[in-house]
Design a protein around this motif. Structure first.
Motif, PDB file in Angstrom:
ATOM      1  N   SER A 249       0.836  -1.203   0.000  1.00 12.09           N
ATOM      2  CA  SER A 249       0.000   0.000   0.000  1.00 12.09           C
ATOM      3  C   SER A 249       0.868   1.248   0.000  1.00 12.09           C
ATOM      4  CB  SER A 249      -0.912   0.001   1.234  1.00 12.09           C
ATOM      5  OG  SER A 249      -0.140  -0.146   2.420  1.00 12.09           O
ATOM      6  N   GLY A 250       0.476   2.236  -0.815  1.00 12.19           N
ATOM      7  CA  GLY A 250       1.255   3.463  -0.927  1.00 12.19           C
ATOM      8  C   GLY A 250       0.384   4.702  -0.856  1.00 12.19           C
ATOM      9  N   ASN A 251       0.999   5.841  -0.605  1.00 10.94           N
ATOM     10  CA  ASN A 251       0.312   7.127  -0.568  1.00 10.94           C
ATOM     11  C   ASN A 251       0.347   7.773  -1.951  1.00 10.94           C
ATOM     12  OD1 ASN A 251      -0.164   6.918   2.195  1.00 10.94           O
ATOM     13  ND2 ASN A 251       1.705   8.027   2.742  1.00 10.94           N
ATOM     14  N   VAL A 252      -0.827   8.108  -2.489  1.00 14.49           N
ATOM     15  CA  VAL A 252      -0.927   8.749  -3.802  1.00 14.49           C
ATOM     16  C   VAL A 252      -1.590  10.108  -3.595  1.00 14.49           C
ATOM     17  CG1 VAL A 252      -1.819   8.539  -6.147  1.00 14.49           C
ATOM     18  CG2 VAL A 252      -1.102   6.487  -4.902  1.00 14.49           C
ATOM     19  N   TRP A 253      -0.779  11.159  -3.580  1.00 11.57           N
ATOM     20  CA  TRP A 253      -1.257  12.480  -3.169  1.00 11.57           C
ATOM     21  C   TRP A 253      -2.322  13.048  -4.084  1.00 11.57           C
ATOM     22  CZ3 TRP A 253      -0.835  16.566  -6.469  1.00 11.57           C
ATOM     23  CH2 TRP A 253       0.061  16.434  -7.537  1.00 11.57           C
ATOM     24  N   TRP A 254      -2.227  12.791  -5.398  1.00 12.44           N
ATOM     25  CA  TRP A 254      -3.142  13.453  -6.330  1.00 12.44           C
ATOM     26  C   TRP A 254      -4.557  12.872  -6.293  1.00 12.44           C
ATOM     27  CZ3 TRP A 254      -4.561   9.849 -10.017  1.00 12.44           C
ATOM     28  CH2 TRP A 254      -3.665   8.795 -10.246  1.00 12.44           C
ATOM     29  N   LEU A 255      -4.758  11.817  -5.524  1.00 13.84           N
ATOM     30  CA  LEU A 255      -6.106  11.268  -5.348  1.00 13.84           C
ATOM     31  C   LEU A 255      -6.737  11.695  -4.021  1.00 13.84           C
ATOM     32  CD1 LEU A 255      -5.792   7.567  -6.630  1.00 13.84           C
ATOM     33  CD2 LEU A 255      -7.360   9.306  -7.505  1.00 13.84           C
ATOM     34  N   ALA A 256      -6.002  12.438  -3.206  1.00 15.64           N
ATOM     35  CA  ALA A 256      -6.440  12.702  -1.833  1.00 15.64           C
ATOM     36  C   ALA A 256      -7.771  13.437  -1.749  1.00 15.64           C
ATOM     37  CB  ALA A 256      -5.362  13.483  -1.089  1.00 15.64           C
ATOM     38  N   ILE A 257      -7.920  14.518  -2.516  1.00 18.57           N
ATOM     39  CA  ILE A 257      -9.151  15.314  -2.408  1.00 18.57           C
ATOM     40  C   ILE A 257     -10.342  14.541  -2.961  1.00 18.57           C
ATOM     41  CG2 ILE A 257     -10.312  17.405  -3.194  1.00 18.57           C
ATOM     42  CD1 ILE A 257      -7.649  18.845  -3.081  1.00 18.57           C
TER      43      ILE A 257
END
Length: 336
Positions: A252-260
């Motif tokens: 599992s990873g953090n994908v910033w551009w999907l946050a909102i």
């Protein structure tokens, strides 16, 4: 394999009476349901593709845009706060009216019945990115071709597989609740309401069939397609790419551009490192609207015993605890 924290893995004892099914199809998907699923995936997706030239050529009215945004975030937060953080992982406790409201709001996202959604996700956490995971993108291997095939499987393909998740095993707590069982079985009703509200409002506000039609296109079809693909991207993209500052036993990873668009769900690495945390975006600048709303519920007295992550709890889950820095982390109990 033992269950991950936050995953309920109770099996009714043989002496207990079997719990009634919480979805009309039970644990298997018949041909009618498979066809309906195909329609609910393809029709909104075609509308989403058609939306691009329509916006370019004729634009979109403020009413249609408002309906799209409002219905999107009601359903999105119903999934992220309700189906996911509350019903699946027990990140907080909720008073009865909020409990029912979250079940209905999540159902309006048109992502499947409550009990089936929760059962699938609890199983996902038990076997995350290993054999038994319903939707891991690493199912076919690690080569480029295998990953491409796996991404398709994790994003959409797994939903057409014959249902394998036992709702009695993975969600007995929800099945035992008559109100939640009824809401789950009424998924078709909530789908009709979800798709019908935008054209009803659009038609009444504009007092025209055209207003109803455009509201249905943007507020129903385009909205559902967008929300579906954002949610499915958490299963596919967030398990294939993204930064991994926290220790988890999967990819599992953090994908910033999907946050909102995902209401904070794409800070996925922390979630798998600490599944019961009420806040997923715990580092500075990581927007998490779901955690913010949970905080509002807590202040209003509707939610309690919220599992906010402390700085020490976050630092303990870092990949390199020797370089953990408190000033890089928001104490979610105060910042949410």
């Amino acid at each position: 394999m033992t269950a991950s924290p936050g995953v309920i893995d109770d099996v009714p004892k043989a002496s207990e009476s079997p719990l009634p099914p919480a979805t009309l199809g039970g644990d298997s998907k018949g041909s009618v349901e498979q066809i309906a699923l195909l329609l609910f995936i393809t029709v909104p997706f075609v509308a989403l593709l058609a939306a691009i030239p329509l916006v370019w050529g004729w634009g979109v009215s403020w009413l249609d845009l408002g309906l799209l945004v409002a219905m999107y975030y009601i359903g999105c937060h119903g999934i992220t706060i309700g189906f996911h953080r509350y019903f699946t992982h027990g990140s907080f406790k909720a008073k009865r009216p909020l409990r029912i409201a979250l079940a209905i709001a999540g159902s309006l996202a048109v992502e499947g019945p409550l009990v089936r959604w929760v059962a699938d996700h609890r199983k996902h956490h038990k076997f995350s990115d290993a054999e038994g995971d319903p939707h891991s993108p690493w199912r076919y291997g690690e080569s480029l071709s295998a990953l491409m095939k796996g991404l398709w499987w994790a994003h959409i393909g797994w939903m057409f597989n014959e249902e394998q998740t036992s709702q009695q095993k993975y969600a007995p707590d929800l099945i035992k609740d008559p109100a939640l069982r009824r809401i789950s079985r009424q998924f078709v009703l909530w789908t009709v309401i979800s798709l019908g509200l935008p054209p009803l409002i659009g038609g009444l506000v504009t007092w025209s069939w055209q207003g109803a039609l455009t509201a249905f296109f943007w507020g129903s079809l385009v909205r559902v397609a967008l929300l579906h693909h954002v949610t499915w991207s958490i299963n596919s993209i967030c398990h294939a790419v993204g930064k991994r500052p926290f220790k988890s036993r999967d990819r599992s990873g953090n994908v910033w551009w999907l946050a909102i668009l995902s209401c904070g769900e794409s800070w996925h690495n922390l979630h798998h490192a600490d599944p019961t945390s009420a806040r997923h975006g715990v580092m500075k600048g990581q927007l998490d609207s779901s955690a913010r709303i949970i905080r509002w519920f807590e202040k209003a007295g509707w939610a309690y015993d919220v599992r906010w992550p402390s700085t020490n709890r976050i630092d303990a889950r870092r990949q390199d605890t020797t370089t953990a820095s408190a000033d890089r982390v928001k104490d979610a109990a105060g910042a949410a």
